[in-house]
Write an enzyme that holds these catalytic residues in place. Structure first.
Site, PDB file in Angstrom:
ATOM      1  N   LYS A  71       5.461  15.055  -7.190  1.00 29.12           N
ATOM      2  CA  LYS A  71       6.203  13.818  -7.421  1.00 29.12           C
ATOM      3  C   LYS A  71       5.369  12.620  -6.965  1.00 29.12           C
ATOM      4  CE  LYS A  71       8.622  14.065  -2.977  1.00 29.12           C
ATOM      5  NZ  LYS A  71       9.921  14.133  -2.287  1.00 29.12           N
ATOM      6  N   TYR A 130      -3.455 -16.900   3.734  1.00 23.12           N
ATOM      7  CA  TYR A 130      -2.170 -17.567   3.541  1.00 23.12           C
ATOM      8  C   TYR A 130      -1.455 -17.804   4.867  1.00 23.12           C
ATOM      9  CZ  TYR A 130      -2.390 -16.764  -1.507  1.00 23.12           C
ATOM     10  OH  TYR A 130      -2.748 -16.774  -2.829  1.00 23.12           O
TER      11      TYR A 130
END
EC number: 5.1.1.1
Length: 371
Positions: free
Chosen positions: A38, A264
């Site tokens: 998965k 940032y």
């Protein structure tokens, strides 16, 4: 291995072979091996991983959702695929693509029988999930009578297996709880079998269960993280090989003065004259913002370089003041010597999250030679 010239995820199939064989060696020869693929095979590539595991004679695959199983079928995978968390809306697709659903609640059981009958199925294989303490999905023990009655009233489905999920099989401090789960599962299985005229396979163990609870291997085991190189303990990690190496390069080097800021929100302020490197990988590639501000790190020429400032969408900046390097040099995010589990520990997460976060936009390269 060639040096990275861009951000790449190397996937080493010989390491996968090693891990499969090591885990297989823990089993009785008659115990089946279900490989969990998965989440893009834990962040690698589900199709390539499944194809390789087919050559190793894996008995079953497991995915979380029907769409993941469809992708494997589209790629030509033919061995049985268990869908661990199916939704009603996908039941017709599951039948059309010969996938096998986990049936985990009365509603799911009723709905799948209804659709299987509408599709004129006979003895369609399903897997009944019981909750023995994880409290996530699954029937309770007192649902056995209900399940048996539903099954006796239809010929559309047949129970291929009964299974449950261990909650803390890697934690020695939770051994009593795990042993109670094993006992409860045995009791549930015996109760179920007493009401039916056949005995489904039983499976309970994940990777840590395979290693720590050989008495609970039953008819099949389910291995996920172990296949990808992690044993949930420092000791077992030594017996396994990480199959994935995440690498990048230095795009640019900056020299900054004291009290200049980086990134940032000006999240990092230099403490003096410093040298920084910008690397083309960011939170859109799987390097979470939680790794910023000197919590996470990369390796350049064998030395650790802390991530400074906030992680950007497509880039990170690292402090290389004391590292001899140049633009174009290779950067290691994780590999067999700098494991994803160590990086995970720096932000109090787990290797599973680090691995499965790697974005599909990161280029994958596959290798078969020995690490």
């Amino acid at each position: 291995m060639p040096k990275a010239q861009e951000t790449i995820l190397e996937i080493h199939l010989d390491a996968l072979t090693h891990n499969y064989n090591y885990l297989k060696s823990k089993l009785n020869p008659n115990t089946k091996f279900l490989a969990v693929v998965k989440a893009f095979a834990y962040g690698s590539d589900s199709v390539e991983i499944a194809k390789h595991l087919e050559t190793l004679n894996a008995d079953y695959f497991a995915v979380a959702y029907a769409r993941e199983g469809v992708a494997l079928r589209d790629a030509g995978i033919t061995i049985p695929i268990l869908v661990l968390h199916p939704q009603v809306v996908n039941f017709k697709t599951i039948i059309e693509r010969c996938l096998e659903p986990s049936i985990y609640s009365p509603k799911i059981l009723r709905e799948f029988i209804k659709i299987a009958e509408e599709q004129k199925q006979s003895d369609y294989p399903v897997h009944i999930k019981f909750n023995t303490g994880l409290n996530r999905l699954g029937f309770w023990h007192n649902d056995v009578d209900y399940i048996a009655n539903q099954l006796k009233n239809t010929s559309s489905i047949v129970v291929k297996s009964l299974f449950s999920h261990l909650a803390a099989s890697e934690d020695e401090n939770e051994r009593e709880f795990t042993l109670r789960q094993i006992t409860d599962f045995k009791t549930i299985a015996a109760d179920f079998e007493s009401q039916m005229d056949y005995s489904p396979w039983l499976h309970l163990c994940n990777t840590s269960g395979v290693i720590n609870y050989p008495e609970a291997h039953f008819d099949m085991i389910r291995c996920g993280i172990g296949l990808y190189g992690f044993g949930n303990s420092a000791t077992e990690d030594q017996n396994l090989k990480p199959i994935a190496k995440l690498k990048s390069i230095i795009s640019q080097i900056h020299l900054i003065e004291k009290e200049e800021t980086v990134g940032y929100n000006r999240a990092y302020t230099s403490k003096g004259f410093e040298k920084t490197a910008t690397i083309p990988i960011g939170h859109a590639d799987g390097i979470s913002r939680q790794f910023g501000n000197e919590k996470g790190f990369v390796f350049i020429n064998g030395q650790s370089a802390p991530i400074i400032g906030n992680v950007c969408m497509d880039m990170i900046m690292v402090n290389i003041t004391n590292i001899d390097c140049k633009e174009g040099d290779e950067v290691i995010i994780f590999d067999e010597n700098h494991k994803a589990s160590a990086i995970a520990e720096s932000t109090k997460t787990i290797s599973y999250e680090v691995l499965t976060a790697i974005s599909q936009r990161v280029k994958r390269l596959f290798f078969k030679q020995v690490l």
